[in-house]
Design an enzyme around this catalytic site. Structure first.
Site, PDB file in Angstrom:
ATOM      1  CD  GLU A 284      -3.309  -0.195   2.085  1.00 23.03           C
ATOM      2  OE1 GLU A 284      -4.365  -0.813   1.997  1.00 23.03           O
ATOM      3  OE2 GLU A 284      -3.032   0.515   3.065  1.00 23.03           O
ATOM      4  CG  HIS A 305       9.811 -29.186  -0.086  1.00 26.82           C
ATOM      5  ND1 HIS A 305      10.513 -30.339  -0.403  1.00 26.82           N
ATOM      6  CD2 HIS A 305      10.516 -28.576   0.901  1.00 26.82           C
ATOM      7  CE1 HIS A 305      11.575 -30.424   0.380  1.00 26.82           C
ATOM      8  NE2 HIS A 305      11.604 -29.369   1.187  1.00 26.82           N
ATOM      9  CE  LYS A 418     -12.340   1.004   1.737  1.00 30.71           C
ATOM     10  NZ  LYS A 418     -11.822   2.000   2.655  1.00 30.71           N
TER      11      LYS A 418
HETATM   12  O1  PA5 Z   1      -4.121   0.969   5.822  1.00 33.29           O
HETATM   13  C1  PA5 Z   1      -5.234   1.409   5.659  1.00 33.29           C
HETATM   14  O2  PA5 Z   1      -5.486   2.615   5.757  1.00 33.29           O
HETATM   15  C2  PA5 Z   1      -6.388   0.487   5.333  1.00 33.29           C
HETATM   16  O3  PA5 Z   1      -5.962  -0.836   5.281  1.00 33.29           O
HETATM   17  C3  PA5 Z   1      -7.447   0.618   6.393  1.00 33.29           C
HETATM   18  O4  PA5 Z   1      -6.894   0.366   7.653  1.00 33.29           O
HETATM   19  C4  PA5 Z   1      -8.609  -0.323   6.117  1.00 33.29           C
HETATM   20  O5  PA5 Z   1      -9.161  -0.015   4.853  1.00 33.29           O
HETATM   21  C5  PA5 Z   1      -9.661  -0.211   7.185  1.00 33.29           C
HETATM   22  O6  PA5 Z   1     -10.167   1.072   7.258  1.00 33.29           O
HETATM   23  P1  PA5 Z   1     -10.996   1.545   8.510  1.00 33.29           P
HETATM   24  O7  PA5 Z   1     -10.121   1.453   9.697  1.00 33.29           O
HETATM   25  O8  PA5 Z   1     -11.419   2.944   8.203  1.00 33.29           O
HETATM   26  O9  PA5 Z   1     -12.191   0.607   8.629  1.00 33.29           O
END
Ligand code: PA5
Length: 441
Positions: A284, A305, A418
């Site tokens: 990310e 393996h 989303k």
């Molecule tokens: O790293 C991030 O920002 C995402 O992985 C969020 O943590 C994830 O989408 C969850 O979001 P939220 O905490 O708003 O539910």
């Protein structure tokens, strides 16, 4: 605490490449230290091991104790950065088989990290009629997966204990001021913990996001923070002998030379989920603007393996990073007078000796096959060493993002799915997109 061995990358990179990175590393480290690079609003994690909220930390410890006394099960609801860190640390420090172990702490189940009906039904069956508490973790409060799961488990708690009893068993970790979960927690009177504004999800394991479930499992979170703090202090010292600088530069140089996949490999089964956390952290942070090493993970020796053939002989795209801990205990391989398996040459040797030689053999084979190797060595798995490693990877990730010239602290790509999901589900406000997508289906 941590030793970085880059000797098995040398033949893949031009001599003196590290010096070429000096100026860029200085700039990257300065942007992290001074909070003035891209995404600087989300660099609170840089000094978190020193500056964390001590009052909230004490409340986390108290809440963990209360959950341990009150419940046989803790259900942790969250996804992505609101989930992976806690699970990674619990598996690494307590065991992937934590729930099966004899212990005086509650079983911990993670949910709200997918949309599987079967997994949900299985979890409800696993909880059975046991006493349980819920820690719902969502910064936004609107992420579909955890929001749906919370609706279900909140309903179950209210049915079992009544509204008042449920309130005593629900812990909400969310934004300090905004969002749907914040509103709900305020109006229902749940105990609340904060996802700090200046720390993004994937950097949040050392905030209440990770610390509450981790503390419930019996892990010493003070020692975890102390390990992270040691890393913070050591890695903030500028210079090309800083292992974080060296690793960040080497990853970047490898990427540029065509090694565009980084495989993180561990020799401990309990490391598997830590690698999942690492994949989110790097994927990310770096994977944007058409850039970034693709993070992958492997569990050795098992995956030798299955993936071993590809690593040795497939496309030459990979950099391999191995994380090796000293063993905590020892097991001596027994002698067998009949020696039918021909293994008596190992009799009396510790199993860790076999593992060490296997690791060295694998590294040499992979390097000979064109896969450069980075070796990260740590003392035995402990709160201290794990805290150190968490911060090390976070810091290298921040440096790496700046070397790559991306904003390592946003995740615009996550929004695309989303939006489509909301539209196809018929969420109000998404009517136009719904029609557009349905025409494409
Ligand atoms: O790293 C991030 O920002 C995402 O992985 C969020 O943590 C994830 O989408 C969850 O979001 P939220 O905490 O708003 O539910």
């Amino acid at each position: 605490m941590l030793t970085l061995d880059l000797s098995k990358t040398a033949s893949f990179l031009p001599e003196g490449y590290l010096q070429d990175y000096q100026a860029r590393l200085e700039k990257a480290a300065s942007m992290l230290a001074n909070h003035n690079g891209p995404g600087s609003d989300f660099t609170g994690w840089v000094t978190l091991p020193r500056d964390y909220d001590k009052e909230e930390f004490a409340r986390i410890q108290a809440a963990a104790k209360k959950i341990q006394q009150q419940s046989q099960v803790l259900v942790v609801i969250g996804i992505g950065g609101s989930y992976l860190g806690a699970r990674a640390v619990i598996e690494l420090l307590r065991s992937p088989m934590y729930n099966l172990k004899k212990k005086d702490t509650p079983d911990i189940f993670f949910t709200g990290n997918g949309l599987s009906t079967d997994a949900l039904l299985e979890l409800i069956e696993m909880i059975g009629d046991r006493d349980f508490s819920v820690n719902v973790i969502s910064k936004s409060g609107t992420t579909t997966e955890p929001a749906v799961a919370f609706r279900i488990f909140k309903g179950m708690l209210e049915k079992k204990y009544g509204k008042e009893g449920a309130r005593e068993r629900i812990y909400a970790t969310t934004d300090k001021a905004r969002g749907a979960l914040k509103g709900l927690a305020d109006s229902e009177g749940y105990e609340e913990f904060v996802v700090p504004d200046e720390v993004g999800g994937r950097y949040s394991v050392l905030t209440a996001v990770g610390l509450l479930p981790i503390a419930v499992s019996g892990i010493d979170i003070t020692a975890l923070m102390a390990g992270a703090r040691q890393a913070m202090e050591e890695l903030s010292v500028p210079g090309l002998d800083n292992p974080a600088w060296q690793y960040a530069a080497t990853r970047n140089a490898m990427d540029k030379s065509g090694k565009t996949v980084e495989m993180l490999a561990g020799y401990e089964p309990c490391f598997r989920f830590f690698a999942e956390w690492w994949k989110q952290l790097y994927g990310e942070s770096e994977g944007k603007d058409g850039k970034g090493l693709l993070p992958a993970s492997l569990e050795y020796t098992a995956d030798l393996h299955s993936m071993g053939q590809y690593i040795q002989d497939g496309q030459r795209l990979m950099l391999e990073t191995v994380v090796a801990f000293e063993p905590k205990g020892e097991f001596i391989i027994p002698d067998d007078p009949e020696n039918i398996d021909g293994l008596n040459f190992l009799s009396g040797k510790p199993l860790s000796f076999v593992a060490e030689k296997a690791m060295r053999g694998v590294i040499l084979a992979h390097v000979d096959g064109g896969v450069p190797n980075v070796l990260i060595q740590l003392p035995a798995i402990s709160e201290n060493s794990v805290g150190y490693l968490i911060y090390f990877f976070e810091y290298v990730c921040g440096l790496s993002g700046y070397l790559l010239e991306v904003n390592p602290f946003n995740q615009p790509g996550v929004e695309a799915y989303k939006k489509n999901m909301f539209a196809l589900l018929g969420k109000p406000g998404y009517e136009e997109l719904k029609a557009e997508l349905e025409a494409k289906l």
